[in-house]
Design a protein around this motif. Structure first.
Motif, short mmCIF file in Angstrom:
data_model
loop_
_atom_site.label_atom_id
_atom_site.label_comp_id
_atom_site.label_asym_id
_atom_site.label_seq_id
_atom_site.Cartn_x
_atom_site.Cartn_y
_atom_site.Cartn_z
N ARG A 1 6.65 10.82 -4.56
CA ARG A 1 7.06 9.92 -3.47
C ARG A 1 6.16 8.67 -3.46
NH1 ARG A 1 5.79 12.65 1.92
NH2 ARG A 1 3.72 12.09 1.16
N LEU B 1 2.69 16.03 3.76
CA LEU B 1 3.51 15.25 4.69
C LEU B 1 4.97 15.18 4.24
CD1 LEU B 1 1.15 12.26 5.61
CD2 LEU B 1 1.54 14.38 6.87
N LEU B 2 5.44 16.23 3.58
CA LEU B 2 6.86 16.27 3.23
C LEU B 2 7.65 16.65 4.48
CD1 LEU B 2 6.81 18.15 -0.18
CD2 LEU B 2 6.77 15.70 0.25
N LEU B 3 8.84 16.07 4.64
CA LEU B 3 9.68 16.41 5.79
C LEU B 3 10.42 17.72 5.47
CD1 LEU B 3 11.01 12.84 6.54
CD2 LEU B 3 9.10 14.05 7.57
N GLU C 1 7.31 4.58 -4.38
CA GLU C 1 7.07 3.38 -3.59
C GLU C 1 6.67 2.21 -4.49
OE1 GLU C 1 7.22 3.09 0.15
OE2 GLU C 1 8.62 4.51 -0.74
N LEU D 1 12.48 8.77 0.61
CA LEU D 1 12.38 8.50 2.05
C LEU D 1 12.05 7.03 2.35
CD1 LEU D 1 12.16 9.63 4.99
CD2 LEU D 1 9.71 9.87 4.55
N GLY D 2 11.11 6.46 1.58
CA GLY D 2 10.66 5.09 1.85
C GLY D 2 11.82 4.10 1.88
N TYR E 1 0.35 5.55 0.43
CA TYR E 1 -0.63 6.41 1.09
C TYR E 1 -0.35 7.86 0.74
CZ TYR E 1 -2.61 8.69 5.33
OH TYR E 1 -3.27 9.47 6.23
N ARG F 1 3.82 0.80 -5.28
CA ARG F 1 2.94 -0.20 -4.66
C ARG F 1 1.72 -0.39 -5.56
NH1 ARG F 1 4.17 -0.17 0.91
NH2 ARG F 1 6.42 -0.04 1.05
N TRP G 1 12.98 19.19 6.52
CA TRP G 1 14.44 19.29 6.53
C TRP G 1 15.06 18.56 5.35
CZ3 TRP G 1 11.48 16.78 10.17
CH2 TRP G 1 11.55 15.40 10.20
N ILE H 1 0.83 -1.21 0.00
CA ILE H 1 0.00 0.00 0.00
C ILE H 1 0.86 1.26 0.00
CG2 ILE H 1 -1.51 1.39 1.49
CD1 ILE H 1 -2.91 -1.18 2.28
N ARG I 1 14.97 4.66 2.51
CA ARG I 1 15.81 4.84 3.71
C ARG I 1 15.13 4.26 4.94
NH1 ARG I 1 16.62 9.58 1.54
NH2 ARG I 1 15.55 10.83 3.10
N LEU I 2 13.80 4.40 5.01
CA LEU I 2 13.09 3.86 6.18
C LEU I 2 13.12 2.34 6.19
CD1 LEU I 2 9.97 6.18 6.50
CD2 LEU I 2 11.88 5.96 8.08
N ARG I 3 13.28 1.74 5.01
CA ARG I 3 13.37 0.27 4.95
C ARG I 3 14.81 -0.20 5.00
NH1 ARG I 3 9.18 1.51 1.50
NH2 ARG I 3 10.56 1.65 -0.28
N GLY I 4 15.75 0.75 5.11
CA GLY I 4 17.15 0.38 5.23
C GLY I 4 17.79 -0.03 3.92
#
Lengths: 258, 255
Positions: free
Chosen positions: A150, A88-90, A154, A101-102, A82, A156, A92, A80, A104-107
């Motif tokens: 973004r 919802l952009l960061l 992903e 970002l995705g 979203y 998905r 910094w 999924i 990096r969050l999953r390594g």
């Protein structure tokens, strides 16, 4: 693009979903089917539980009963993407870093192929040359384009969108609707909106959610393929019909609500 | 413009000081005038700077240690909910004891040297840093967390890539408060028991009724604290450029 089980757009089934909020049932034993590779638009008065239903499918509503599954009965975790009303952009991170970002969050290590793909997606949403700008330097429409890139990054098969265009001005919204329809073709999409014309422009089918506890109407299926021309006479007639149904739903909701 | 204003404020304060001294005719051993203090400063410059170096070292080490400990505690408490239940009450109780009351004990335990003053400064800084950073870590925009969850981020990576960066503006306000109070810790420590530092020097000068020298030390301490505050403030601004941008982005969008 690989066409295996994880990337093929499945249909999404939600059976007997229930949610109680502040002692009152928001929806009770609700069934919903999102056809595979199609865009379903969900309309309804504010506060009826549209966003809750979307969050339930996304697995972000721990207090609710019911779980969204695909045609084989497997869960949807990891399949999924979203897209919310706020971008919802960061703040910094640069546009490019927000898009990646995705990973990096999953390594996953952000190698050159991933960065090239992210640059390509930013170019596709019309932001070539703005990769290094932070969100504060971008307009609201540009920020939502980055958010769309973004979401596409992903990759998905299922995309859940919660009023993603509602905070934009009319022209920007019109452009982004067409862009989103083009980019998300072939995916199973749920679009929550309060704009009947947007629903009719983008949806293969349009659902109205109304009442307390909320129920879903029989789906309305406009003719032709999205994105449809908003000047089409048939579409305008359908919009009038939808507005009538929504007004009725609001009256029912108003008397039915505690 | 900013520098000019600062100069004007400084000159105004000196004038007001001289005016009070001239108009009230107060004895110079109660309130010496700026000229007298400047003379005392010039006469004792070497000694003053030597003591200022000691106090400066205490403040800097305390600030470093207090911020470090505060960051580690805040991250621990924010990432392990059980730690929150056990550590937060301890934190609050530790703050209920006035740090000044601990100064004699610290001097008894850690001696008259650098260590007891660094400990004082660290203690006084630790709480504002921990509290501000923890607050920032707890108030991550829920939408960002939802997004991160749908992206399949692990708790640790969400902390590292989203919650900690998002809490940095809160941490930087904590560090600003810490910078302002750090000199208090060091000087109180020196008053209770020490053999060097501006606080020690002030007590000595006071005992010998060299009030103008005492005021010279006080002036130097004030200048040091202000310089420290503005350097830390400038560094934090440099480190978090997106914070200023974000605050300035309230301009209306193009129609």
């Amino acid at each position: 693009m690989p066409n295996d089980i994880t990337t093929r757009a499945p249909s999404v089934r939600l059976h007997a979903a229930s949610l109680v909020y502040a002692g009152a049932p928001v929806f009770d034993a609700l069934d919903l089917v999102l056809p595979a590779g199609r865009t379903t638009c969900l309309l309804g008065p504010s506060g009826v539980g549209k966003t809750s239903l979307l969050r339930l499918i996304a697995g972000l509503l721990p207090g609710a009963e019911g779980k969204a599954v695909d045609d084989d009965g497997s869960g949807l975790s990891g399949r999924i993407a979203y897209l919310a009303q706020q971008d919802l952009l960061l703040p910094w991170l640069s546009a490019l870093d927000n898009v990646t970002l995705g990973g990096r969050l999953r390594g996953e290590s952000p190698g050159p192929p991933a960065l090239d793909r992210a640059r390509g997606l930013l170019a596709r949403v019309g932001l070539a040359g703005r990769e290094d700008d932070r969100p504060a330097k971008l307009s609201g429409g540009m920020r939502q384009r980055v958010a769309l890139a973004r979401t596409l990054m992903e990759d998905r098969p299922i995309v859940l969108m919660d009023e993603p265009f509602s905070s934009l001005d009319a022209i920007t919204r019109y452009e982004l609707q067409a862009l989103a329809a083009e980019c998300l073709a072939g995916k199973t999409v749920l679009l929550v909106t309060h704009d009947p014309l947007e629903a009719l422009r983008l949806g293969h089918q349009v659902l109205i959610m109304a009442g307390a506890p909320a129920r879903l109407d029989t789906p309305l299926v406009p003719v032709g393929q999205p994105p449809r021309d908003p000047a089409d006479a048939g579409l305008l007639a359908l919009q009038a019909e939808l507005l009538k149904r929504l007004t009725q739903a609001k009256i029912d909701h108003g008397t039915g609500a505690p | 413009m900013k520098a000019l204003r600062a100069l004007a404020i400084g000159a105004g304060m000196l004038l007001a000081w001289q005016a009070v001294v001239s108009l009230t005719g107060v004895a110079h051993y109660i309130l010496p005038g700026p000229v007298r203090v400047a003379r005392a400063f010039a006469a004792n410059a070497d000694v003053l700077f030597a003591h200022a170096f000691v106090t400066g070292t205490e403040i800097a080490l305390g600030l470093l240690l207090g911020c470090l400990l505060g960051c580690v505690s805040a991250i621990l408490v924010a990432s392990f909910p059980p730690a929150r239940r056990w550590l937060l009450p301890v934190l609050v109780v530790s703050q209920a004891i006035p740090v000044f009351a601990l100064a004699p004990v610290l001097v008894l335990w850690l001696g008259y040297g650098l260590l007891s003053k660094v400990a004082m400064a660290t203690l006084i800084i630790y709480f504002p840093v921990t509290a501000a950073f923890f607050d920032g870590l707890r108030r991550t925009e829920p939408g960002w967390l939802d997004l991160a969850r749908t992206m399949g981020g692990s708790r640790f990576r969400i902390l590292r890539h989203i919650r900690i960066p998002a809490a940095l503006p809160a941490l930087s306000s904590g560090i600003r408060v810490a910078t302002a109070v750090a000199p208090i810790g060091a000087v109180v420590g020196e008053w209770v028991g020490s053999s060097a530092g501006l606080g020690y020097f002030m007590l000595q000068a006071n005992g010998r009724l060299q009030i103008d020298t005492m005021f010279a030390a006080l002036l130097l301490l004030a200048l040091m604290s202000v310089a420290l505050y503005f350097s830390v403030d400038a560094l934090l601004r440099l480190a978090l450029p997106w914070q200023a941008e974000d605050a300035g982005s309230t301009l209306p969008e193009s129609p």
